[in-house]
Design an enzyme around this catalytic site. Structure first.
Site, PDB file in Angstrom:
ATOM      1  N   CYS A   1       1.177  -1.199   0.047  1.00 57.73           N
ATOM      2  CA  CYS A   1      -0.364   0.006  -0.386  1.00 57.73           C
ATOM      3  C   CYS A   1       1.101   1.148  -0.154  1.00 57.73           C
ATOM      4  O   CYS A   1       1.569   1.528   0.873  1.00 57.73           O
ATOM      5  CB  CYS A   1      -0.916  -0.214   1.566  1.00 57.73           C
ATOM      6  SG  CYS A   1      -1.862   1.539   1.453  1.00 57.73           S
TER       7      CYS A   1
ATOM      8  N   CYS B   1      -0.435   3.943   2.220  1.00 56.20           N
ATOM      9  CA  CYS B   1      -0.280   4.016   4.197  1.00 56.20           C
ATOM     10  C   CYS B   1      -0.337   2.739   4.566  1.00 56.20           C
ATOM     11  O   CYS B   1       1.010   1.939   3.993  1.00 56.20           O
ATOM     12  CB  CYS B   1      -1.519   4.558   4.554  1.00 56.20           C
ATOM     13  SG  CYS B   1      -3.612   4.321   4.170  1.00 56.20           S
ATOM     14  N   SER B   2      -1.288   1.987   4.661  1.00 56.11           N
ATOM     15  CA  SER B   2      -0.510   0.210   4.760  1.00 56.11           C
ATOM     16  C   SER B   2      -2.007  -0.226   4.546  1.00 56.11           C
ATOM     17  O   SER B   2      -2.638  -0.962   5.862  1.00 56.11           O
ATOM     18  CB  SER B   2      -0.183   0.556   6.282  1.00 56.11           C
ATOM     19  OG  SER B   2      -1.082   1.545   7.087  1.00 56.11           O
ATOM     20  N   CYS B   3      -3.184   0.261   3.803  1.00 55.26           N
ATOM     21  CA  CYS B   3      -4.709  -0.415   3.484  1.00 55.26           C
ATOM     22  C   CYS B   3      -3.762  -1.727   4.016  1.00 55.26           C
ATOM     23  O   CYS B   3      -2.721  -2.653   3.022  1.00 55.26           O
ATOM     24  CB  CYS B   3      -4.670  -0.457   2.334  1.00 55.26           C
ATOM     25  SG  CYS B   3      -5.630   1.651   2.321  1.00 55.26           S
TER      26      CYS B   3
END
Lengths: 121, 206
Positions: B107, B110-112
């Site tokens: 991702c 961000c950090s999906c």
């Protein structure tokens, strides 16, 4: 001084949350979006903006500051959507700090112990 | 509990922890959150949701051809069929590794991450170097995880979003044909479902 808690999640790279507050911040975002204060896409947008701001300010962003970005984004989104502004959060955080300082070691921390400034009662 | 040499007060946590605690108590007073619900969320991600959920999905795909087809056609539905649903699992796409194609998930924003099947993301997945280098130099990233691919293998990088999550269906290791799903599950690592590693046959350690 970080003492791992018995329930703190770990994976083969170490704790997934490094400290309990990270899990609390995480749960707040999930719960507030579930209850509709903001949508999940609104959350991820606010969060990625916060990450970019931190990177622009020189944060190498190696994953260890991840929940700091998370908490800041959460605070801003709650200020705009939930009507709890920065000053209110600061005031309450100070009350909690006093509650810790007014509570003997090993006793549960109750907010009421911090509502009066030290020496005012 | 470490002994701090004092009994009449308690060390306050860090400023940021105090601010999160302040948010939680203010939101609770306004009726915007329920502390019990927060505890339940934390508990869920701590103990009930993790890579073992994704491993069940992969092991079933390896041993059940019909499920494999459904999984690749509509990941969300097939994963929900196994009971793994949640906050971010609504739009899941399963990408299949083959002898010619290796898939890698990132991702960049961000950090999906596919939480309902993998739990919470590891620290490296959230780091800026991984987020940028998975796109600019995926083979280099794979090398760092000890994953070497033949030059003719195509690497496909999938960038997750808040609406779309990816899960890699790794290749079943040689020598495990005929294994039951239960026997396969422990072989399937979180990293193999992100696509940074392959699934190794039993007895091989990294």
């Amino acid at each position: 001084m970080i003492t791992p808690l018995p329930l703190q999640p770990h994976d083969d790279d170490g704790p997934v949350f490094q400290e309990p507050w990270e899990a609390q911040a995480f749960a707040l975002s999930v719960e507030l979006s579930r209850r509709g204060l903001f949508s999940w896409p609104e959350w991820t947008e606010a969060f990625s903006v916060e990450i970019k701001v931190a990177q622009a300010a020189g944060d190498p962003d190696l994953g260890d500051t991840y929940y700091e970005h998370w908490a800041r984004a959460l605070e801003k989104l709650i200020a705009s959507k939930g009507g709890i502004d920065e000053a209110a959060v600061s005031e309450r955080a100070e009350a909690w700090r006093r509650a810790y300082l007014n509570t003997p070691h090993g006793k549960p921390i109750d907010l009421s112990a911090g509502l009066n400034k030290p020496g005012s009662h | 509990m470490p002994h701090d040499g004092h009994d009449d007060f308690t060390d306050p946590p860090s400023d940021i922890a105090l601010r999160v605690k302040a948010l939680e108590s203010l939101l609770t007073e306004k009726g915007l959150v329920d502390p019990a619900a927060l505890d339940a969320i934390i508990d869920t991600y701590e103990t009930r949701v993790g890579p073992h959920c994704g491993a069940k999905v992969v092991a079933r795909a390896w041993t059940d051809a019909d499920f494999r087809l459904r999984l690749l056609e509509d990941g969300s539905a097939a994963i929900a069929e196994m009971g793994f649903v949640g906050r971010q699992g609504e739009h899941m796409v399963v990408v299949e590794n083959t002898p010619d194609v290796h898939n890698l998930v990132v991702c960049t924003l961000c950090s999906c991450y596919p939480w309902p099947v993998l739990g919470l993301p590891p620290v490296w997945y959230k780091s800026a170097p991984y987020r940028s280098r998975a796109v600019s130099d995926p083979r280099g990233v794979l090398e760092e995880f000890g994953t070497t691919l033949d030059a003719n293998v195509e690497v496909r990088v999938w960038d997750s979003t808040s609406e779309m999550r990816y899960l890699v269906l790794p290749m079943q290791p040689e020598g495990t044909e005929g294994f039951s799903a239960r026997k396969l599950e422990p072989l399937i690592s979180r990293n193999s479902m992100i696509g940074v590693e392959k699934v190794l046959p039993p007895g091989n350690t990294r």
